[in-house]
Write a protein that holds these residues in place. Structure first.
Motif, short mmCIF file in Angstrom:
data_model
loop_
_atom_site.label_atom_id
_atom_site.label_comp_id
_atom_site.label_asym_id
_atom_site.label_seq_id
_atom_site.Cartn_x
_atom_site.Cartn_y
_atom_site.Cartn_z
N THR A 115 0.82 -1.20 0.00
CA THR A 115 0.00 0.00 0.00
C THR A 115 0.86 1.26 0.00
N ARG A 116 0.44 2.26 -0.75
CA ARG A 116 1.18 3.52 -0.81
C ARG A 116 1.12 4.23 0.54
N ARG A 117 2.16 5.00 0.82
CA ARG A 117 2.32 5.61 2.15
C ARG A 117 1.16 6.55 2.47
N TRP A 118 0.73 7.35 1.53
CA TRP A 118 -0.32 8.31 1.86
C TRP A 118 -1.65 7.62 2.17
N VAL B 282 -1.77 4.57 3.62
CA VAL B 282 -1.55 4.06 4.97
C VAL B 282 -1.78 5.16 6.00
N ASP B 283 -1.23 6.34 5.74
CA ASP B 283 -1.38 7.45 6.69
C ASP B 283 -2.86 7.81 6.88
N LEU B 284 -3.63 7.76 5.80
CA LEU B 284 -5.07 8.05 5.92
C LEU B 284 -5.74 7.03 6.84
N ILE B 285 -5.40 5.76 6.67
CA ILE B 285 -6.01 4.71 7.50
C ILE B 285 -5.61 4.88 8.96
N GLY C 97 6.67 -4.12 5.40
CA GLY C 97 6.58 -2.99 6.31
C GLY C 97 5.84 -1.77 5.82
N ALA C 98 4.93 -1.90 4.84
CA ALA C 98 4.22 -0.73 4.33
C ALA C 98 3.42 -0.03 5.44
N PHE C 99 2.78 -0.80 6.31
CA PHE C 99 2.08 -0.22 7.45
C PHE C 99 3.01 -0.09 8.66
N LEU C 100 3.88 -1.04 8.82
CA LEU C 100 4.71 -1.09 10.02
C LEU C 100 5.61 0.14 10.13
N ASP D 16 -5.01 4.83 -7.45
CA ASP D 16 -3.69 4.21 -7.50
C ASP D 16 -3.17 4.07 -6.07
N ALA D 17 -3.78 3.11 -5.34
CA ALA D 17 -3.52 2.98 -3.90
C ALA D 17 -2.35 2.08 -3.58
N PHE D 18 -1.88 1.29 -4.56
CA PHE D 18 -0.86 0.28 -4.30
C PHE D 18 0.38 0.53 -5.14
#
Length: 554
Positions: A24-27, A29-32, A57-60, A230-232
């Motif tokens: 998942t793209r960083r932005w 992840v940050d929204l979630i 580690g995209a979320f981690l 384009d979330a990924f």
């Protein structure tokens, strides 16, 4: 730690796990994390956050960044956060990669290398999240992007273990259903799950038990549809949505839909709107967002559509009864399925005349007025719903015996060999005496046609009968955009936009009580039905439903 029995099971093939990994793209992840409330202003060392499938580690990484900042703000040591994060992954190389990433983030942020290495070892574990022992866990957050792996791609022993561990993982499920269930079960009161995942479970059959599980014990705080975003990090056809679910009573729910141009700036706007508790809907060319008073109940499929359309559906659900209603004697059904139309459906058959039942077909409804095409059902049922004695009908017996091979090959005949000449469905002879609305099972728009000629519907036609409704008035309501909105929200959509008008979706339509409609409006609805005038029907329907809605806006 993995349960001892479960740990001995064969692993999921590496290629299946890799296929299920979508980063998942960083932005996004940050929204979630922001929507879930995993915020550095909180004392995150005192809370527990789980990443159930951490990958590389995209979320981690952003979770560790926020935790580190929280430690500084709250004068905590890194040692005090030893249980603040629990991350799982099946692949050893992902575990190693994630641990090195955690170390890098912490050392970069000024924490001692020895402490950073210890926390990485604590936080990231190799294991199967679905089969780990979560019985005594009470976590505050479950955050991530669960893997997409069809159950048929999982070895049999592990698939059976998953089904045993996850009661919602029914039918031809995807593994991600189990991640929702186990994650939700592990939450303490007011704990939050924030996932980005394929949204098929919200509407399809295998998501039924998960929807019920959520409706019974959790609240839907936000759903953001991101099918075209384009979330990924790579192109995938996952039809993703963000889900924010909380262990609490259901309250207001935020729903948003996005276009392919939705990006980080729009995510910031959505977050600010959500946090401010705003109620006015926003519609731009990049996203729409609205706040619903509550979410939808039960295990039935959750509706789909624009936020404005969902708000309309929710309002009507709250104010009006269902179309199928015992108090008005209104019932939705389907015509007769035979299992061998080439035998049972005919224009002429040399059988006794009372064994020929006039049959209405989809082709008979095309014009909007029922025009019988001359087809009959060669009917094996008597007026009491029992199979006739073929000895009493020699012509019928001879006809069926000429086609015995085809009839006996059917599943229904194999189950009851003595009844080899039955149709799949029984015939309810009383139905021929009742006026009914007929609806083809596949159509771009809802298409009710009145049958007052005593025909019996074929299985590609659904029917509506009622004790209280004038069916022309009801037909006028059903050809309106209001009824169409219900079908579009709930029904399966085929290629080209064709909708499936199945009984389960027709039953979701809400209608006013017949007695609440004025004589003038009843007359106009009946007239609109006779003329197939959708515009006029919609105008009257909006009045009797008491709604003001711009159909061009959604």
């Amino acid at each position: 730690m993995l349960d001892g029995t479960m740990a001995t099971l064969s692993a999921i093939p590496v290629e299946a796990v890799e296929h299920g990994e979508i980063f998942t793209r960083r932005w996004v992840v940050d929204l979630i994390l922001d929507l879930a409330g995993y915020d550095e202003e909180r004392d995150l060392a005192s809370l527990v956050a789980v990443e159930p499938a951490c990958g590389t580690g995209a979320f981690l990484e952003p979770m560790v960044v926020r935790l580190s900042e929280s430690l500084r703000r709250h004068n905590r040591t890194l040692d005090q956060a030893s249980g603040a994060i629990r991350a799982f992954d099946l692949l050893p190389r992902n575990v190693e990669s994630s641990r090195r990433l955690v170390e890098k983030v912490l050392i970069r942020d000024g924490w001692p290398a020895e402490d950073a290495i210890a926390r990485a070892e604590d936080w990231v574990q190799e294991g199967d999240y679905l089969l780990a022992d979560h019985q005594d866990e009470g976590v505050d957050f479950v955050l991530g992007n669960p893997p997409y792996i069809r159950l048929e791609d999982v070895p049999t022993d592990r698939m059976l273990a998953y089904r045993a561990a996850c009661s919602t993982m029914t039918g031809r499920s995807d593994v991600y259903v189990g991640f929702y269930e186990i994650g939700l079960r592990s939450l303490k009161r007011d704990g939050v799950l924030g996932f980005i995942c394929a949204d098929r479970w919200m509407r399809n059959q295998y998501g039924r038990e998960l929807r019920k599980f959520i409706a019974d014990s959790f609240s839907v705080e936000a759903t953001i549809i991101m099918h075209d975003v384009d979330a990924f990090e790579e192109q995938v056809s996952a039809y993703p949505a963000i889900s924010i679910l909380r262990r609490s009573q259901q309250g207001a729910a935020v729903v948003a839909d996005t276009s392919e141009s939705f990006g980080p700036d729009d995510a910031a706007t959505v977050l600010a709107w959500t946090r401010d508790g705003q109620s006015h809907a926003i519609r731009t060319d990049r996203f729409e967002i609205a706040r619903l008073p509550h979410w939808f109940d039960g295990s039935d499929s959750w509706p789909a559509g624009s936020p404005a359309r969902l708000a309309l559906i929710e309002e009507l659900n709250d104010r009006f009864p269902l179309l199928e209603d015992q108090t008005t004697g209104t019932r939705v059904g389907i015509g007769v399925a035979t299992g061998a139309d080439g035998v049972f459906v005919t224009k002429d058959a040399d059988v006794e005349s009372d064994r020929l039942l006039r049959l209405s077909m989809v082709r008979d409804t095309i014009s909007g007025t029922l025009t019988w095409s001359g087809r009959y059902l060669v009917n094996p049922w008597d007026d009491q719903g029992k199979l006739v004695d073929l000895e009493a009908y020699p012509l019928l017996r001879a006809y069926y015996e000429r086609h015995a091979d085809a009839l006996k090959r059917r599943h229904v005949a194999g189950r009851r060999p003595a009844h080899w000449y039955r149709t799949i469905d029984k015939v309810d002879s009383a139905l021929t005496a009742r006026p009914k609305l007929l609806l083809p099972d596949m159509k771009l728009t809802i298409h009710p046609v009145l049958d007052e000629d005593g025909l019996y519907p074929h299985h590609n036609l659904y029917y509506i009968v009622s004790d209280d409704w004038d069916l022309r008035v009801l037909g006028g309501l059903l050809i309106s955009r209001v009824a169409q909105a219900f079908i579009e929200a709930y029904a399966v959509k085929m290629r080209g936009g064709t909708l499936r008008f199945q009984a389960q979706y027709l039953r979701r339509i809400r209608v006013p009580r017949p007695e609440t409609i004025s004589d003038a409006d009843r007359a106009m609805l009946a007239d609109a039905f006779e003329k197939r005038d959708t515009v006029a029907a919609t105008e009257v329907a909006m009045r009797v439903y008491g709604i003001d809605y711009d159909w061009n806006e959604s």
